[in-house]
Design a protein around this motif. Sequence first.
Motif, PDB file in Angstrom:
ATOM      1  N   TYR A   1       0.832  -1.200   0.000  1.00 16.95           N
ATOM      2  CA  TYR A   1       0.000   0.000   0.000  1.00 16.95           C
ATOM      3  C   TYR A   1       0.869   1.255   0.000  1.00 16.95           C
ATOM      4  CZ  TYR A   1      -4.251  -2.663   0.861  1.00 16.95           C
ATOM      5  OH  TYR A   1      -5.314  -3.533   0.738  1.00 16.95           O
ATOM      6  N   ARG A   2       0.365   2.270  -0.687  1.00 16.31           N
ATOM      7  CA  ARG A   2       0.957   3.598  -0.644  1.00 16.31           C
ATOM      8  C   ARG A   2      -0.173   4.575  -0.308  1.00 16.31           C
ATOM      9  NH1 ARG A   2       4.686   0.882  -0.329  1.00 16.31           N
ATOM     10  NH2 ARG A   2       6.544   0.746  -1.644  1.00 16.31           N
ATOM     11  N   PHE A   3      -0.128   5.140   0.885  1.00 10.79           N
ATOM     12  CA  PHE A   3      -1.142   6.089   1.315  1.00 10.79           C
ATOM     13  C   PHE A   3      -0.630   7.511   1.112  1.00 10.79           C
ATOM     14  CE2 PHE A   3      -1.815   2.238   3.813  1.00 10.79           C
ATOM     15  CZ  PHE A   3      -3.184   2.048   3.687  1.00 10.79           C
ATOM     16  N   THR A   4      -1.505   8.405   0.660  1.00 16.25           N
ATOM     17  CA  THR A   4      -1.118   9.805   0.608  1.00 16.25           C
ATOM     18  C   THR A   4      -0.879  10.294   2.024  1.00 16.25           C
ATOM     19  OG1 THR A   4      -3.423  10.565   0.705  1.00 16.25           O
ATOM     20  CG2 THR A   4      -2.480  10.181  -1.478  1.00 16.25           C
ATOM     21  N   ARG A   5      -0.051  11.318   2.172  1.00 15.82           N
ATOM     22  CA  ARG A   5       0.326  11.780   3.507  1.00 15.82           C
ATOM     23  C   ARG A   5      -0.877  12.281   4.304  1.00 15.82           C
ATOM     24  NH1 ARG A   5       5.325  15.719   2.391  1.00 15.82           N
ATOM     25  NH2 ARG A   5       4.090  16.108   0.513  1.00 15.82           N
ATOM     26  N   GLU A   6      -1.934  12.701   3.595  1.00 18.17           N
ATOM     27  CA  GLU A   6      -3.107  13.218   4.279  1.00 18.17           C
ATOM     28  C   GLU A   6      -4.055  12.104   4.727  1.00 18.17           C
ATOM     29  OE1 GLU A   6      -2.185  14.034   1.231  1.00 18.17           O
ATOM     30  OE2 GLU A   6      -1.289  16.022   1.491  1.00 18.17           O
ATOM     31  N   SER A   7      -3.778  10.876   4.301  1.00 14.49           N
ATOM     32  CA  SER A   7      -4.714   9.783   4.560  1.00 14.49           C
ATOM     33  C   SER A   7      -4.686   9.363   6.022  1.00 14.49           C
ATOM     34  CB  SER A   7      -4.385   8.571   3.668  1.00 14.49           C
ATOM     35  OG  SER A   7      -4.645   8.863   2.318  1.00 14.49           O
ATOM     36  N   ARG A   8      -5.809   9.552   6.673  1.00 21.40           N
ATOM     37  CA  ARG A   8      -5.952   9.117   8.067  1.00 21.40           C
ATOM     38  C   ARG A   8      -7.426   8.833   8.316  1.00 21.40           C
ATOM     39  NH1 ARG A   8      -5.569  14.666   8.243  1.00 21.40           N
ATOM     40  NH2 ARG A   8      -3.302  14.566   8.248  1.00 21.40           N
ATOM     41  N   LEU A   9      -7.680   7.995   9.311  1.00 21.84           N
ATOM     42  CA  LEU A   9      -9.042   7.682   9.724  1.00 21.84           C
ATOM     43  C   LEU A   9      -9.211   8.064  11.190  1.00 21.84           C
ATOM     44  CD1 LEU A   9      -9.534   4.126   8.169  1.00 21.84           C
ATOM     45  CD2 LEU A   9     -10.409   6.306   7.293  1.00 21.84           C
ATOM     46  N   PRO A  10     -10.416   8.433  11.591  1.00 25.47           N
ATOM     47  CA  PRO A  10     -10.649   8.669  13.016  1.00 25.47           C
ATOM     48  C   PRO A  10     -10.333   7.399  13.802  1.00 25.47           C
ATOM     49  CG  PRO A  10     -12.499   9.459  11.692  1.00 25.47           C
ATOM     50  CD  PRO A  10     -11.622   8.676  10.772  1.00 25.47           C
ATOM     51  N   GLN A  11      -9.605   7.534  14.873  1.00 28.30           N
ATOM     52  CA  GLN A  11      -9.218   6.365  15.654  1.00 28.30           C
ATOM     53  C   GLN A  11     -10.253   5.989  16.710  1.00 28.30           C
ATOM     54  OE1 GLN A  11      -6.325   4.392  14.868  1.00 28.30           O
ATOM     55  NE2 GLN A  11      -6.851   5.677  13.111  1.00 28.30           N
ATOM     56  N   THR A  12     -11.230   6.850  16.912  1.00 24.70           N
ATOM     57  CA  THR A  12     -12.344   6.556  17.806  1.00 24.70           C
ATOM     58  C   THR A  12     -13.635   7.018  17.158  1.00 24.70           C
ATOM     59  OG1 THR A  12     -12.137   8.692  18.947  1.00 24.70           O
ATOM     60  CG2 THR A  12     -10.926   6.816  19.877  1.00 24.70           C
ATOM     61  N   GLY A  13     -14.744   6.447  17.593  1.00 23.92           N
ATOM     62  CA  GLY A  13     -16.045   6.865  17.106  1.00 23.92           C
ATOM     63  C   GLY A  13     -16.430   6.206  15.791  1.00 23.92           C
ATOM     64  N   PRO A  14     -17.724   6.230  15.470  1.00 23.21           N
ATOM     65  CA  PRO A  14     -18.207   5.610  14.238  1.00 23.21           C
ATOM     66  C   PRO A  14     -18.048   6.536  13.034  1.00 23.21           C
ATOM     67  CG  PRO A  14     -20.044   6.536  15.439  1.00 23.21           C
ATOM     68  CD  PRO A  14     -18.819   6.778  16.290  1.00 23.21           C
ATOM     69  N   PHE A  15     -17.958   5.952  11.867  1.00 27.48           N
ATOM     70  CA  PHE A  15     -17.982   6.726  10.624  1.00 27.48           C
ATOM     71  C   PHE A  15     -18.311   5.792   9.472  1.00 27.48           C
ATOM     72  CE2 PHE A  15     -13.616   5.344  11.257  1.00 27.48           C
ATOM     73  CZ  PHE A  15     -13.231   4.876  10.015  1.00 27.48           C
TER      74      PHE A  15
END
Length: 236
Positions: free
Chosen positions: A19-33
């Motif tokens: 995988y190669r993720f863009t530097r901006e790629s992040r997910l919330p580590q808590t809570g639903p989405f």
Amino acid sequence: MFWVLASLILPLWSLMVRYRFTRESRLPQTGPFILAPNHYSEIDPVAMGAAVWHLGRLPRFMAKASLFKVPVLGWLLRSSGQIPVERAGASRGGNNPMGDAGGLIQREACVIVYPEGTLTRDPDLWPMRGKSGAVRLALETGIPLIPVAHWGTQELMPRYAKRIHPFPRKTIRVSVGEPLDLSRFRTGPIDQRVVTEATEVLMQAITALLVELRGEQAPPERWDPSKHQQSETGRF
């Protein structure tokens, strides 16, 4: 069960995919989405599930209810917390996928919903016209809706292919966007017009992320299956 499946699948998957993720790629580590990706290969769910895992969350999918009736596969889907969804008009038994997803949301889960509903029919694999499921779920629950795009899965398993091509190792690039601001769509009744407009906002966000990954411009008009009327048999 999900951890068991991950321990079996991910080591083999890592031999085939990086995988190669863009530097901006992040997910919330808590809570639903709700995570809304593009869709152009039958193996996309595995690719996106592994990507979410790498980003630190456990993925849950809304999948066709018919898959839950397949021996062994159905048991694995239910045991790992996936969500059955009946096609419109297919069920009279009171199945409520929104309610099922709501239960996962209460448990602060990441729910992956493909807004196109099926593989894109666009000849060049750009996102086609979206369906309302992801947006309606976000509007009715009030939880964040996050667009995401990925590119490279087609090298592993082309659209409509019957088998994968694991070697040489493939690179899948992933870009996760910011949660969409849907506040203007919540000022009145959530009717079909509102859902349609919000769905197009989502599809524009996914397409913009894919433009960056591919380094190409998307077509000026989104592929619309209702206009092109391509039958499944017409492809062969």
